[in-house]
Scaffold this motif. Structure first.
Motif, short mmCIF file in Angstrom:
data_model
loop_
_atom_site.label_atom_id
_atom_site.label_comp_id
_atom_site.label_asym_id
_atom_site.label_seq_id
_atom_site.Cartn_x
_atom_site.Cartn_y
_atom_site.Cartn_z
N TRP A 215 0.83 -1.22 0.00
CA TRP A 215 0.00 0.00 0.00
C TRP A 215 0.86 1.27 0.00
O TRP A 215 0.51 2.25 -0.62
N PHE A 223 -5.92 0.66 4.23
CA PHE A 223 -4.97 -0.31 4.73
C PHE A 223 -5.68 -1.45 5.46
O PHE A 223 -5.49 -2.62 5.17
N GLY A 337 -9.90 -1.85 -1.14
CA GLY A 337 -9.16 -2.64 -0.17
C GLY A 337 -9.34 -4.13 -0.37
O GLY A 337 -8.39 -4.92 -0.28
#
Length: 362
Positions: A215, A223, A337
């Motif tokens: 990331w 995250f 994500g």
């Protein structure tokens, strides 16, 4: 993966066609929707940081019977509280040390996924790993946020879980007719008879460990969601030494997760086309989406996880702040994500796949 997606879509279509508002299954869906709306209302009154987390906790904690909801809820609260405290204690030592943070994520995630497979209280171990990961990853964006994240996640989980237990206690059957749970193998012989489970857990830990590195390199959002995705997708019980079967299970779970995410996200976006200005219509729309997700989750066609994930994303899209949502950004970030987490899982699975010589030897 396309075959798994096609089978899941076909089964999902059948489930939606079989909705029966008068059946016992619909009564369970009613209880789930009621628990979620109660959790949201309480969370908004108390002004917690992420009311959607309380709603998700209510959704996953509401089981078919009252005893099952109590067991599930107790494991969720205990696992969350202990791991939040552990993450808080570790965070001062890991601030601004990405290598140490990655190692801590590896250990926490590996233990959590391994506990899911070998412990009688596996759900608490997995929730503990997820919560610890969230607390530790929060320090990447804001080194001072560990205390706030730990306290807020514990409070939100507690609110949602207590709402589920209350609704179940008042409305769910008291008799627990579920078959007896299989005996957990325990923590013994992890390097021998249970080596397959240990390897599987270490793969999950490696995937989570790579999240902050990937990331920061790609400068992507969410995250914590990527780490949760890796842990959840890898959280497939390993029943044998058959690596091919294990990879197939992980792939199927990842397919169901992304399919549920897309369905829940698109449903949330469709609902957001209607501009909700009043609280009750918005809450009613939320309850309807949760009801459908609970119906699919209870499927006997092996697509229950599609319903779980769809409901989770629908909740995160609909519940964003102190009232009806005004933005679709949280849903978009969650999708980003999840996609990133799935890619990490696949990369780890490919890199750690057994060689042709090992497969031939077996």
């Amino acid at each position: 993966m396309s075959g798994a997606a096609a089978r899941a879509i076909s089964a999902l279509r059948q489930e939606l066609l079989e909705i029966d508002l008068a059946g016992s299954r619909s009564h369970h869906c009613n209880r789930v929707a009621l628990a979620v709306t109660l959790a949201v209302a309480v969370a908004l009154v108390l002004r917690v940081d992420a009311p959607w987390w309380a709603a998700i906790s209510a959704f996953v904690s509401t089981q078919v019977t009252a005893p099952a909801s109590l067991r599930r809820g107790a494991l969720r609260i205990i696992g969350t509280a202990i791991s939040a405290a552990a993450g808080l204690l570790l965070s001062p030592w890991l601030i601004e040390d990405q290598v140490a943070l990655s190692l801590a994520l590896f250990v926490a995630s590996s233990i959590g996924v391994l506990g899911l497979q070998v412990s009688l209280h596996g759900y608490a171990w997995l929730l503990g790993a997820v919560t610890c990961d969230m607390v530790l990853l929060a320090t990447l964006d804001d080194p001072t946020s560990a205390l706030s994240v730990a306290c807020n996640r514990t409070a939100e989980v507690t609110i949602g879980t207590l709402a589920a237990i209350l609704v179940s206690h008042l409305l769910s059957p008291r008799e627990d007719h579920a078959p007896p749970r299989p005996q957990a193998p325990g923590w013994s012989d992890l390097l021998g008879a249970q080596w397959a489970s240990t390897q599987h857990a270490m793969r999950a830990g490696l995937g989570v460990m790579l999240v902050p590195l990937a990331w920061s390199w790609l400068q992507l959002p969410s995250f914590s969601q990527a780490a949760i995705t890796v842990a959840a997708v890898m959280a497939v019980p390993v029943l044998s030494d058959d690596d091919a079967a294990n990879r197939e299970s992980i792939t199927a779970r990842g397919t169901h997760r992304i399919l549920g995410c897309l369905i829940g996200g698109l449903a949330g976006l469709a609902v957001l086309v209607v501009s909700f200005e009043n609280f009750l219509p918005w809450l009613a729309a939320l309850a309807i989406g949760v009801w459908i997700g609970a119906h699919v989750q209870a499927s006997a066609r092996d697509i229950g996880y599609v319903g779980t994930q769809g409901a989770v994303v629908f909740i995160m899209t609909m519940v964003q702040g102190s009232g009806p949502p005004s933005s679709i950004i949280p849903g978009i970030e969650r999708l980003a994500g999840i996609t990133g987490g799935l890619l990490i899982v696949q990369i780890v699975a490919i890199l750690l796949a057994p060689s042709a010589a090992r497969v031939a030897a077996r």
